[in-house]
Each structure stands twice: as C-alpha cells, then as structure tokens.
Design a protein around this motif. Structure first.
Motif, mmCIF file in Angstrom:
data_model
loop_
_atom_site.group_PDB
_atom_site.id
_atom_site.type_symbol
_atom_site.label_atom_id
_atom_site.label_comp_id
_atom_site.label_asym_id
_atom_site.label_seq_id
_atom_site.Cartn_x
_atom_site.Cartn_y
_atom_site.Cartn_z
ATOM 1 N N ASN A 21 19.473 54.098 -10.762
ATOM 2 C CA ASN A 21 18.203 53.693 -10.155
ATOM 3 C C ASN A 21 17.505 52.618 -10.980
ATOM 4 O O ASN A 21 16.843 51.734 -10.437
ATOM 5 C CB ASN A 21 17.288 54.907 -10.014
ATOM 6 N N VAL A 22 17.624 52.702 -12.304
ATOM 7 C CA VAL A 22 17.021 51.677 -13.165
ATOM 8 C C VAL A 22 17.659 50.322 -12.905
ATOM 9 O O VAL A 22 16.969 49.306 -12.761
ATOM 10 C CB VAL A 22 17.157 52.082 -14.650
ATOM 11 N N LEU A 23 18.991 50.276 -12.825
ATOM 12 C CA LEU A 23 19.673 49.009 -12.551
ATOM 13 C C LEU A 23 19.330 48.478 -11.159
ATOM 14 O O LEU A 23 19.171 47.262 -10.970
ATOM 15 C CB LEU A 23 21.181 49.196 -12.696
ATOM 16 N N ALA A 24 19.223 49.373 -10.185
ATOM 17 C CA ALA A 24 18.859 48.940 -8.834
ATOM 18 C C ALA A 24 17.451 48.357 -8.806
ATOM 19 O O ALA A 24 17.188 47.367 -8.110
ATOM 20 C CB ALA A 24 18.978 50.114 -7.864
ATOM 21 N N ALA A 25 16.523 48.960 -9.563
ATOM 22 C CA ALA A 25 15.160 48.425 -9.624
ATOM 23 C C ALA A 25 15.124 47.074 -10.321
ATOM 24 O O ALA A 25 14.339 46.193 -9.949
ATOM 25 C CB ALA A 25 14.254 49.418 -10.349
ATOM 26 N N VAL A 26 15.953 46.900 -11.340
ATOM 27 C CA VAL A 26 16.022 45.595 -12.016
ATOM 28 C C VAL A 26 16.488 44.519 -11.047
ATOM 29 O O VAL A 26 15.915 43.420 -10.973
ATOM 30 C CB VAL A 26 16.956 45.688 -13.242
ATOM 31 N N VAL A 27 17.523 44.816 -10.266
ATOM 32 C CA VAL A 27 18.033 43.846 -9.301
ATOM 33 C C VAL A 27 16.981 43.541 -8.237
ATOM 34 O O VAL A 27 16.830 42.389 -7.798
ATOM 35 C CB VAL A 27 19.331 44.379 -8.665
ATOM 36 N N ARG A 28 16.222 44.559 -7.840
ATOM 37 C CA ARG A 28 15.269 44.398 -6.736
ATOM 38 C C ARG A 28 14.007 43.656 -7.176
ATOM 39 O O ARG A 28 13.501 42.789 -6.429
ATOM 40 C CB ARG A 28 14.901 45.784 -6.202
ATOM 41 N N HIS A 29 13.476 43.945 -8.356
ATOM 42 C CA HIS A 29 12.128 43.479 -8.707
ATOM 43 C C HIS A 29 12.079 42.416 -9.796
ATOM 44 O O HIS A 29 11.060 41.742 -9.933
ATOM 45 C CB HIS A 29 11.274 44.672 -9.145
ATOM 46 N N VAL A 30 13.125 42.265 -10.596
ATOM 47 C CA VAL A 30 13.103 41.233 -11.639
ATOM 48 C C VAL A 30 13.599 39.929 -11.037
ATOM 49 O O VAL A 30 14.711 39.878 -10.507
ATOM 50 C CB VAL A 30 13.974 41.645 -12.844
ATOM 51 N N PRO A 31 12.805 38.846 -11.096
ATOM 52 C CA PRO A 31 13.230 37.578 -10.483
ATOM 53 C C PRO A 31 14.369 36.933 -11.258
ATOM 54 O O PRO A 31 14.573 37.191 -12.445
ATOM 55 C CB PRO A 31 11.960 36.720 -10.535
ATOM 56 N N ASN A 66 7.861 49.451 -4.316
ATOM 57 C CA ASN A 66 6.792 49.295 -5.301
ATOM 58 C C ASN A 66 7.412 49.088 -6.685
ATOM 59 O O ASN A 66 8.100 49.966 -7.194
ATOM 60 C CB ASN A 66 5.901 50.545 -5.300
ATOM 61 N N PRO A 67 7.188 47.930 -7.347
ATOM 62 C CA PRO A 67 7.788 47.714 -8.677
ATOM 63 C C PRO A 67 7.252 48.657 -9.742
ATOM 64 O O PRO A 67 7.885 48.840 -10.775
ATOM 65 C CB PRO A 67 7.434 46.255 -8.990
ATOM 66 N N HIS A 68 6.077 49.268 -9.483
ATOM 67 C CA HIS A 68 5.478 50.172 -10.464
ATOM 68 C C HIS A 68 5.816 51.630 -10.178
ATOM 69 O O HIS A 68 5.155 52.524 -10.715
ATOM 70 C CB HIS A 68 3.964 49.975 -10.505
ATOM 71 N N PHE A 69 6.798 51.864 -9.316
ATOM 72 C CA PHE A 69 7.247 53.230 -9.095
ATOM 73 C C PHE A 69 7.842 53.760 -10.397
ATOM 74 O O PHE A 69 8.682 53.112 -11.022
ATOM 75 C CB PHE A 69 8.284 53.266 -7.971
ATOM 76 N N LEU A 70 7.397 54.939 -10.833
ATOM 77 C CA LEU A 70 7.827 55.490 -12.110
ATOM 78 C C LEU A 70 9.262 55.993 -12.000
ATOM 79 O O LEU A 70 9.534 57.001 -11.344
ATOM 80 C CB LEU A 70 6.890 56.622 -12.541
ATOM 81 N N LEU A 71 10.180 55.282 -12.640
ATOM 82 C CA LEU A 71 11.585 55.667 -12.647
ATOM 83 C C LEU A 71 11.800 56.780 -13.654
ATOM 84 O O LEU A 71 11.328 56.699 -14.785
ATOM 85 C CB LEU A 71 12.454 54.461 -12.998
ATOM 86 N N ARG A 72 12.513 57.824 -13.255
ATOM 87 C CA ARG A 72 12.791 58.947 -14.136
ATOM 88 C C ARG A 72 14.244 58.873 -14.588
ATOM 89 O O ARG A 72 15.146 58.706 -13.763
ATOM 90 C CB ARG A 72 12.506 60.268 -13.409
#
Length: 699
Positions: free
Chosen positions: A216-226, A199-205
C-alpha cells in the motif's frame, strides 16, 4: 522520521518487495558505514534506484529512494535529501507517537513543497495505538487525515466504519485486520492486495518488521508523488539548445577512481565521454563512468532526465566537488553563458548560437553549532590529517575547518560540527575509514564580540545610526570560535563593547506527568519559554529559547534522566542575544594550557572550573614535586586541585636516634622539592584532552 522509528527497516522491506535485494538478507542494508553498523543509527543519507511493478496500474515505475538519518545532528543530510525529492514518507512510530524530530522534518518537507504521505509504523506491536498517533498528527501538523479504518475484505475508501467505532470497550487501541503472531502476519501480507486512497493524507498503516502494508505504501507513492519535472534531450527538436544539467547531491572518495559523485539529472541526457562543467568552480572534466545504485553499483552508458545515479569524471581532485553544485554538459557547436545574479548583456543573449545555462537551486550551507580543535597524535602526521579531513569532508560537507596552531598540541585544525554526536562520529570515521588517530579539545560554540575600541563603535554611540550605518553595525561584530581568539583584556578596556551568544529554539515533546522536571531543567539552563501545548491527552509540546552553549553540553543526558528516557527534543538556530561571557583558563604548574581554555557564561565559570581541575587531577601523572592545577577567570583563581608529589621515604634508614635527625632529612627533602617545582616542567598527556572530548562532565 525521528530516531528509531523504523526508517532503515522500512527501506529494507521496500528493497525486498521490489526485488532489489533477496529476502532475509542483511538488516539495515543501506547503513554501510562501519560507524553506522557499530552504533545502530543512520549517519549518512543513502540513495537507491528501484523498479516497481505496481499491481494497481499494472505498469513498471522507476523510483529513487533516499533513506535519511533521524538525529538532529544530521539534519543537513535530511535537508539535502528533501531538495532532491518530489515526495516524502512521514514515518511515525505507532508506539511512540509524534516526537520532536518528526515535527522538524515535516515542516522542512512543507517548505520544499513536497507531497507528504503519513505512515504509521510498528502497528504489530502490542502497545501500538494508531488512533492516538492520528490525533497527534492532526494536532501537530493540521493534516486532513480521515477517520477511516478498513479491514482486508472491505473497500479501501469505504466510510462505513470510523476509528471510534473500532476502538475497544475500554477505550484501548484500535482493532485492525492484522494478526498478532508474526507468522500469521506474513501470510496476511501475501494475501493482501495493494489498495490506494484518493486522499494523499490517508494514514497508511504498516509494519516494517514483517512487511505488512508495504504494498500500500508503494501504491500511494505511485499515486500521489509527482514525477520529476525536466526536459529530455532525446525528445527535443533542437539538441543544441538544451544543455543537460544535473545537481550534485553527494560525493565520496574512492582510492582508485577519486571523487565519486551522486547526481540527479534534471534536463537532457548525460553520456560517457561528455564534457561537464561545474558552475561553482568552472572546472571542465570528462565523464568516465555512469551508473545506478540498485543498491549495488550498476554501470550504464547514459543517465536521462529524472534519473539519479553515480558519476565519475577525469578530475581526481577531491576539492573540486561541491555538494549542491550544478553540472552541465558544454555544448559542442555553440557558445554558452552561465546566468549569474546579474542580468546578461543584451547583445550576448540575442545571439542565436548562445546557450544560456541557468544554475539549479543550490543547498543552504550548514552553519556549525559546535567547534573543536582537532590535532594529530604526533606533529609529523599533520599532512596526513589534512588529506584525511579533505577526503572525509567530501562525503560530509556540513563540516567546516581551517588550520590552527596550539602551543600544547602543535599544528591542527579548528573544525565546526552540527552537534556533539556529529563531532564524535566524525572522529570515529577518521580513525576507522582513514586510519588517523586524533586528539580533540573541549567543544566550544561561536560567540560574537564587539571590543568597543573602534571608530565605528564611537560613532554609533554618539549619534543615531542611519540606514547605511545599520548595515555597518553588523560588521563591528567579530565571530570568535576559539578561546585563543578571545581578548578579554581588550574587551574590558573598550568599555562600550559586549559579547553575544547564539541561542536556539528547542522543541521538546514529553509525557504530561514529567513536565515539571523538564521546565525546571530549562529554567536552570537560562531558558525562555515560548510555547506550551498539548498533543492529545498524555503528551505535551514545549518550546524554549535556550543558549546553544547549554545545549551543546549535557542537556540531552539531563533531559533523558529527568524523563526516564522518553522525552525527545530538536532545535533550530534563533539568532544571538547579549551574554556575560568570560574566558576560563586552565593552569598546570602556573603555565596556561591553551588547548584546555574554554569560553563560558560567568554564572557557570566556577562550576566548570572545579570540574575541569578535578578531572585533570585524576589524569595528570604524579611528579617528584607537587603540581597545582588551577582554573582562572580574569586572572582570579576560581578553582584549584593539587597533584601530590611522589616522595622517597628518606627516614627509612633511621632506626632510632634523636628525632632531630629525621626532621633534618625531611626538611632537606622539602627544600629540594620546592626547588624542583620552580624549574620543573609538566607535560599534559593526550589522555587529558581526549577525556574532555564529550563535554559531559555533569551539571
């Protein structure tokens, strides 16, 4: 994010985690301007290129990061950055929650269709409440943020625990696998492996201070930012049909290299030696230098599609660089045609050797909200000031300026800014970076005036306007940004004319127990309520339509005073509305000082006149005669202060004798001072103008 929510600190942790800078180095590394270091705020958006080895996919990615300002006066920097991005981190302070600029930035990213990843920062603080922050984000943005709390030894997407189950017995803050001590936090960061949600809207802490959650922030950027969308010239079968294009994102002046531009390559490849053409000006220049900001300059021989780097050309004219312009490489073996608003001719587009250049979507030009007269400290420095403003506006394209002449201050410029803080920072940068001392007049907002004495006004008054006449209706309005351009006598003679003032829609977020004081302040400033809603149990969102003139004075200080400094506000322009605006003139010894004249609403003319005359009384040097400081509206004096005269004790030599001798000496002195007052001339010192710079005289 909003001011002081940790954007620059999180950027430091991202730089350290990717190895761009060593750990424990300079804080706020991307805040490079002296004014940023002195004030502790981000003024200029800075871009940096990072190489990240993702532990989830086990691949290396090139990331282009932009650290943006948080203050509303620098919203143009945020808008310019979002146009160049494919995703954004929406940073929210877990101790403060959603604030006014957070809301404005989110909807700006939504308009640009960016992948938005919510991040709760400062979770290591004792008063952090991630659960309340999530509730506020859901209420303000409507984001689908799941109620999941996971510890380090649990699966990242496991739905076994919810936030409500993790809350304390007394409904306090949520419990997390985050140690309270900062040393233990660092150990926990080293042991934690990156995890990413679908879920791209998962609240990262995260904690930008300690570095917790950065992986985790960098992993979410790689996963969800095109990834950037564009054509790579190297992979094309026909090189002559692809013209490399890039967008000019930013520019700054270098005394040795001229204009150094920050560009985003969209299509093709830029190489040293290529001839680039500007769509806006048509200027042709040769590429002399290319490179990345890592964050220090790193030279390279080429920039490919998706890269963001710096570019130096052979054109040293700083006025040739326009932020938002499209630059393209002119084809060597083919003709090219730039696609404009009108369609191309059929015979040109059908030729096989013609390459059509489509300009990239540009940036919306910034609309000035506050105008000030900027003059050199001495008249012989006018050309120096002109060159300094040209160089500085290259780096801050939101400032507009045009020449202006004042009878009191001589030649100068009328400059338009996005706010009072923006103006103050601009003046400080002129002094610190370019060594130019300036004198600024009191700030004014633009007004629209219809004098009502033209034939168009008479025609529209006698008959109902058609569709063509409605288009001409706007042309009869004249925008006045300087008090010297406002002819109040002509407006009075016209009879059917009028004045309109700009209004803004202000968004205020405050605690529920101070709503009464905020509403009272907005009503005092002639505000109109648009919305009153709740963000959670203890926070309230208010939206008011307020005159820009009231916002550009001391509204921010008054708001923080009534809310103990915890309320935040943001604003956006909302058009014009009719207003009773008058010109307030300041007279010193009966002579109007044009640099001190202002435009104000009639209801506040007397108050502002008293404040200005009182301040001038304290600033003006004493003369050998009494000096009257007056404020007038339409020729009527509304306020007066008197600067007492310096007088010699003419009766000091009279040790006795008849009192008539003393009266005769005093009478002779009085007559002499009366004569001096008629022929005397008073020079207003520069301190009088500099003292009125902030416009914060109180209400």
């Amino acid at each position: 994010a909003h001011v002081d929510h940790g954007k620059s600190t999180l950027a430091d942790r991202l730089l350290e985690h990717t190895g761009a800078v060593p750990k424990g180095g300079r804080k706020q590394y991307l805040d490079r301007l002296p004014v940023e270091r002195a004030r502790g705020i981000t003024v200029k958006a800075q871009s940096v290129t990072l190489l990240h080895e993702c532990p989830v996919t086990h691949e290396t990615y090139l990331l282009n990061l932009i650290d943006t300002p948080g203050h509303a006066d620098f919203s143009f920097e945020v808008a310019r950055s979002l146009v160049a991005c494919d995703g954004a981190l929406l940073l929210v302070d877990a101790t403060q929650g959603v604030q006014a600029q957070t809301i404005a930035t989110f909807f700006l990213a939504l308009e640009n269709d960016l992948a938005t990843l919510p991040v709760a920062n400062k979770i290591d603080a004792p008063n952090a409440d991630v659960y309340a922050t999530r509730e506020q984000m859901v209420a303000a943005f409507g984001m689908d943020i799941p109620e999941i709390i996971c510890d380090d030894d649990e699966d990242f997407d496991s739905p076994t625990h919810t936030e409500k189950e993790h809350r304390g017995e007394n409904g306090g803050g949520a419990k997390y696998a985050v140690p309270d001590d900062s040393t233990d936090m660092t150990v926990a960061v080293q042991k934690t492996k990156a995890r990413v949600s679908d879920n791209p809207h998962f609240l990262l802490r995260a904690s930008a201070k300690t570095g917790f959650g950065v992986e985790n922030v960098l992993a979410a950027v790689v996963r969800h930012v095109p990834s950037p969308v564009g054509k790579d010239r190297a992979s094309a079968t026909d090189d002559t049909k692809i013209a490399p294009r890039c967008r000019l994102l930013d520019c700054h002046y270098d005394p040795y290299r001229g204009a150094v531009s920050t560009v985003q390559v969209v299509d093709g490849v830029l190489r040293i030696g290529d001839r680039v053409v500007s769509v806006a000006t048509g200027a042709v220049s040769e590429i002399l230098e290319l490179g990345f900001m890592t964050p220090e300059p790193l030279r390279t021989k080429e920039l490919r599609g998706g890269h963001v780097g710096f570019l130096v050309t052979s054109n040293r004219d700083v006025r040739s660089a326009t932020v938002g312009d499209t630059l393209f490489v002119a084809p060597r073996n083919a003709k090219f045609v730039v696609e404009r608003d009108t369609d191309l001719e059929e015979d040109d587009s059908s030729e096989s050797d013609v390459v059509t250049i489509t300009p990239l979507p540009g940036l919306k030009s910034a609309k000035p909200m506050v105008f000030q007269g900027v003059f050199p400290s001495s008249a012989d420095q006018f050309e120096t000031l002109r060159a300094a403003i040209e160089k500085l506006t290259l780096n801050d394209s939101s400032v507009v300026y045009h020449p202006e002449t004042s009878a009191a201050l001589g030649p100068g410029f009328r400059c338009g800014f996005l706010g009072l803080l923006h103006a103050d920072v601009f003046h400080q940068r002129l002094k610190e970076e370019l060594g130019v001392d300036v004198v600024a007049t009191a700030p004014n907002v633009p007004y629209r005036v219809d004098y009502g004495d033209g034939p168009l006004s008479e025609r529209t008054k006698k008959q109902s306007p058609s569709s063509d006449e409605e288009s001409h209706e706007l042309s009869r309005w004249r925008v006045v940004s300087s008090p010297s351009s406002f002819d109040q006598e002509r407006l009075r003679r016209g009879g059917v004319g009028g004045v309109q003032e700009p209004v803004v829609d202000a968004t205020i977020v405050c605690a529920s127990d101070v709503v009464g004081g905020v509403v009272e302040l907005c009503v005092e400033r002639r505000g109109e309520q648009l919305e009153h809603s709740h963000l959670g149990a203890k926070r309230v969102l208010l939206r008011y339509r307020l005159p820009l003139a009231e916002m550009a004075s001391d509204f921010s200080d008054a708001l923080k005073s009534r809310t103990s400094g915890y309320a935040t506000f943001d604003y956006e322009e909302a058009g014009w509305r009719d207003a009773d605006v008058v010109k307030l003139d300041v007279l010193v010894n009966g002579v109007v000082v044009d640099a001190l004249s202002t435009l104000t609403h009639r209801s506040g003319a007397v108050r502002k006149g008293r404040l200005v005359t009182k301040k001038l009384r304290d600033v003006l040097p004493r003369q050998l005669f009494e000096v009257a400081v007056q404020a007038s509206v339409n020729g009527s004096i509304v306020a007066r202060e008197t600067v007492s005269a310096m007088r010699k004790n003419v009766i000091a030599k009279c040790y006795g004798g008849d009192v008539s001798r003393k009266k005769k000496l005093l009478s002779r002195q009085k007559e002499g001072k009366k004569k001096m007052r008629k022929i005397g001339n008073v020079d207003v010192p520069l301190e009088a103008f500099a003292g009125l710079l902030g416009g914060n005289q109180g209400r």
